[in-house]
Scaffold this motif. Structure first.
Motif, PDB file in Angstrom:
ATOM      1  N   SER A 173       2.926 -57.422 -28.390  1.00 19.19           N
ATOM      2  CA  SER A 173       3.550 -57.072 -29.691  1.00 19.19           C
ATOM      3  C   SER A 173       2.249 -57.167 -30.886  1.00 19.19           C
ATOM      4  CB  SER A 173       4.499 -57.935 -29.889  1.00 19.19           C
ATOM      5  OG  SER A 173       5.090 -57.983 -31.556  1.00 19.19           O
ATOM      6  N   SER A 174       2.223 -56.328 -31.698  1.00 19.22           N
ATOM      7  CA  SER A 174       1.241 -56.633 -32.909  1.00 19.22           C
ATOM      8  C   SER A 174       1.774 -57.147 -34.209  1.00 19.22           C
ATOM      9  CB  SER A 174       0.925 -55.036 -33.201  1.00 19.22           C
ATOM     10  OG  SER A 174       1.941 -54.290 -33.580  1.00 19.22           O
ATOM     11  N   THR A 175       3.006 -57.806 -33.961  1.00 22.96           N
ATOM     12  CA  THR A 175       3.552 -58.440 -35.151  1.00 22.96           C
ATOM     13  C   THR A 175       3.700 -59.900 -34.727  1.00 22.96           C
ATOM     14  OG1 THR A 175       5.845 -58.257 -34.394  1.00 22.96           O
ATOM     15  CG2 THR A 175       5.183 -56.628 -35.953  1.00 22.96           C
ATOM     16  N   ASP A 176       4.003 -60.789 -35.729  1.00 22.95           N
ATOM     17  CA  ASP A 176       4.034 -62.330 -35.466  1.00 22.95           C
ATOM     18  C   ASP A 176       5.255 -62.606 -34.639  1.00 22.95           C
ATOM     19  OD1 ASP A 176       1.878 -62.589 -37.151  1.00 22.95           O
ATOM     20  OD2 ASP A 176       2.945 -63.102 -38.863  1.00 22.95           O
ATOM     21  N   ILE A 177       5.030 -63.910 -33.843  1.00 23.25           N
ATOM     22  CA  ILE A 177       6.331 -64.219 -33.254  1.00 23.25           C
ATOM     23  C   ILE A 177       7.053 -65.015 -34.155  1.00 23.25           C
ATOM     24  CG2 ILE A 177       6.775 -66.040 -31.340  1.00 23.25           C
ATOM     25  CD1 ILE A 177       4.138 -65.462 -29.974  1.00 23.25           C
ATOM     26  N   ALA A 178       8.253 -64.668 -33.906  1.00 20.11           N
ATOM     27  CA  ALA A 178       9.422 -65.073 -34.820  1.00 20.11           C
ATOM     28  C   ALA A 178       9.411 -66.576 -34.846  1.00 20.11           C
ATOM     29  CB  ALA A 178      10.575 -64.733 -34.528  1.00 20.11           C
ATOM     30  N   ASP A 179       9.487 -67.592 -35.761  1.00 21.46           N
ATOM     31  CA  ASP A 179       9.568 -68.921 -35.972  1.00 21.46           C
ATOM     32  C   ASP A 179      11.029 -69.087 -35.960  1.00 21.46           C
ATOM     33  OD1 ASP A 179      10.064 -71.586 -36.938  1.00 21.46           O
ATOM     34  OD2 ASP A 179       8.659 -71.494 -38.552  1.00 21.46           O
ATOM     35  N   THR A 180      11.670 -69.502 -34.713  1.00 15.28           N
ATOM     36  CA  THR A 180      13.062 -69.534 -34.423  1.00 15.28           C
ATOM     37  C   THR A 180      13.721 -70.888 -35.322  1.00 15.28           C
ATOM     38  OG1 THR A 180      12.657 -70.835 -32.502  1.00 15.28           O
ATOM     39  CG2 THR A 180      12.920 -68.246 -32.351  1.00 15.28           C
ATOM     40  N   SER A 181      12.964 -71.461 -35.811  1.00 14.89           N
ATOM     41  CA  SER A 181      13.860 -72.559 -36.860  1.00 14.89           C
ATOM     42  C   SER A 181      14.053 -71.920 -38.181  1.00 14.89           C
ATOM     43  CB  SER A 181      12.681 -73.975 -36.981  1.00 14.89           C
ATOM     44  OG  SER A 181      11.687 -73.342 -37.771  1.00 14.89           O
ATOM     45  N   LYS A 182      13.375 -70.971 -38.500  1.00 12.26           N
ATOM     46  CA  LYS A 182      13.921 -70.125 -39.617  1.00 12.26           C
ATOM     47  C   LYS A 182      14.578 -68.970 -39.647  1.00 12.26           C
ATOM     48  CE  LYS A 182       9.712 -72.249 -41.786  1.00 12.26           C
ATOM     49  NZ  LYS A 182       8.436 -71.990 -42.462  1.00 12.26           N
ATOM     50  N   VAL A 183      14.474 -68.051 -38.439  1.00 13.38           N
ATOM     51  CA  VAL A 183      14.830 -66.821 -38.369  1.00 13.38           C
ATOM     52  C   VAL A 183      15.456 -66.460 -36.865  1.00 13.38           C
ATOM     53  CG1 VAL A 183      13.438 -65.773 -40.170  1.00 13.38           C
ATOM     54  CG2 VAL A 183      12.759 -65.586 -37.711  1.00 13.38           C
ATOM     55  N   ARG A 184      16.431 -66.029 -36.817  1.00 13.87           N
ATOM     56  CA  ARG A 184      16.884 -65.425 -35.681  1.00 13.87           C
ATOM     57  C   ARG A 184      16.350 -64.020 -34.943  1.00 13.87           C
ATOM     58  NH1 ARG A 184      17.169 -69.675 -33.802  1.00 13.87           N
ATOM     59  NH2 ARG A 184      18.881 -70.947 -34.469  1.00 13.87           N
ATOM     60  N   GLU A 185      15.834 -63.958 -34.124  1.00 18.44           N
ATOM     61  CA  GLU A 185      15.181 -62.654 -33.351  1.00 18.44           C
ATOM     62  C   GLU A 185      16.185 -61.979 -32.485  1.00 18.44           C
ATOM     63  OE1 GLU A 185      13.420 -65.377 -30.360  1.00 18.44           O
ATOM     64  OE2 GLU A 185      14.962 -65.287 -31.730  1.00 18.44           O
ATOM     65  N   VAL A 186      17.064 -62.737 -31.947  1.00 19.11           N
ATOM     66  CA  VAL A 186      17.956 -62.221 -31.302  1.00 19.11           C
ATOM     67  C   VAL A 186      19.208 -62.895 -30.709  1.00 19.11           C
ATOM     68  CG1 VAL A 186      16.680 -62.663 -29.058  1.00 19.11           C
ATOM     69  CG2 VAL A 186      18.014 -60.650 -28.928  1.00 19.11           C
ATOM     70  N   LEU A 187      20.219 -62.592 -30.521  1.00 22.90           N
ATOM     71  CA  LEU A 187      21.212 -63.388 -29.699  1.00 22.90           C
ATOM     72  C   LEU A 187      21.595 -62.833 -28.466  1.00 22.90           C
ATOM     73  CD1 LEU A 187      23.982 -64.026 -32.580  1.00 22.90           C
ATOM     74  CD2 LEU A 187      22.224 -65.385 -31.903  1.00 22.90           C
ATOM     75  N   THR A 188      20.930 -63.639 -27.402  1.00 21.62           N
ATOM     76  CA  THR A 188      21.413 -62.872 -25.938  1.00 21.62           C
ATOM     77  C   THR A 188      22.541 -63.500 -25.336  1.00 21.62           C
ATOM     78  OG1 THR A 188      18.807 -62.936 -25.755  1.00 21.62           O
ATOM     79  CG2 THR A 188      20.360 -62.717 -23.639  1.00 21.62           C
ATOM     80  N   CYS A 189      23.454 -62.515 -25.012  1.00 23.59           N
ATOM     81  CA  CYS A 189      24.875 -62.848 -24.511  1.00 23.59           C
ATOM     82  C   CYS A 189      25.179 -62.505 -23.097  1.00 23.59           C
ATOM     83  CB  CYS A 189      26.048 -62.456 -25.357  1.00 23.59           C
ATOM     84  SG  CYS A 189      27.670 -62.854 -24.888  1.00 23.59           S
ATOM     85  N   LEU A 190      25.497 -63.476 -22.281  1.00 26.07           N
ATOM     86  CA  LEU A 190      25.388 -63.239 -20.958  1.00 26.07           C
ATOM     87  C   LEU A 190      27.084 -63.721 -20.518  1.00 26.07           C
ATOM     88  CD1 LEU A 190      22.573 -65.221 -19.659  1.00 26.07           C
ATOM     89  CD2 LEU A 190      22.535 -62.658 -20.229  1.00 26.07           C
ATOM     90  N   SER A 191      27.766 -62.876 -19.895  1.00 28.81           N
ATOM     91  CA  SER A 191      29.366 -63.006 -19.407  1.00 28.81           C
ATOM     92  C   SER A 191      29.089 -63.748 -18.253  1.00 28.81           C
ATOM     93  CB  SER A 191      29.928 -61.641 -19.251  1.00 28.81           C
ATOM     94  OG  SER A 191      29.343 -60.931 -18.167  1.00 28.81           O
ATOM     95  N   VAL A 192      30.146 -64.600 -17.745  1.00 29.74           N
ATOM     96  CA  VAL A 192      30.395 -65.227 -16.889  1.00 29.74           C
ATOM     97  C   VAL A 192      31.669 -65.319 -16.346  1.00 29.74           C
ATOM     98  CG1 VAL A 192      28.572 -66.880 -17.085  1.00 29.74           C
ATOM     99  CG2 VAL A 192      30.669 -67.299 -17.976  1.00 29.74           C
TER     100      VAL A 192
END
Length: 147
Positions: free
Chosen positions: A60-79
């Motif tokens: 990736s050529s962009t900054d890594i998201a600061d997850t304390s300030k922004v959400r980069e993704v919500l990963t949902c897994l079914s069980v």
């Protein structure tokens, strides 16, 4: 061959992340794991590549998201059950995760979410198989009426 999904996530401490997800019941494909990356097996066709920040920057050529300030993704897994949703979420919290939101029960669907050690949000979700197969969901069981 079936399509495969690889979710690439930057992690601050690869060993701690691997220990965390092992406590949740996930395994790792050691063929694709080294000091910079770990291939976490979610299912036969879904994997999460946990990458050190330096390794992630190679992709990736962009900054890594600061997850304390922004959400980069919500990963949902079914069980397979509400009980499994609760069991995995409770194991995550015991291993150092933070519950992101309180549980939501829509009747036909139940989920809980937590932020892992790096702030990535994971949702564990169960859906009634009848609803998954297109059965009519009662009008009072819609997500809008329970939020």
């Amino acid at each position: 061959m079936a399509n495969q999904v690889f979710i690439n996530l930057p992690v601050k401490d690869l060993k701690k992340s691997m220990d965390f997800f092992t406590k949740l019941g996930f395994s790792f494909n050691m063929q694709f794991t080294d000091d910079t990356a770990a291939c976490m097996v979610i299912s036969e066709t879904i994997y999460s590549m946990l990458l050190t920040h330096d390794k992630f920057r190679e992709f990736s050529s962009t900054d890594i998201a600061d997850t304390s300030k922004v959400r980069e993704v919500l990963t949902c897994l079914s069980v397979d059950s509400k009980e499994e949703v609760n069991a995995i979420t409770e194991r995550a919290i015991q291993a150092g995760a933070v519950e992101e939101r309180e549980a939501k029960d829509y009747g036909f669907m139940y989920y809980r979410s937590f932020a892992d050690l790096d702030g990535h949000v994971w949702e564990m979700m169960w859906m009634d198989p009848a609803a998954e197969n297109g059965a009519d969901v009662p009008a009072d069981a819609t997500m809008d009426s329970h939020s």
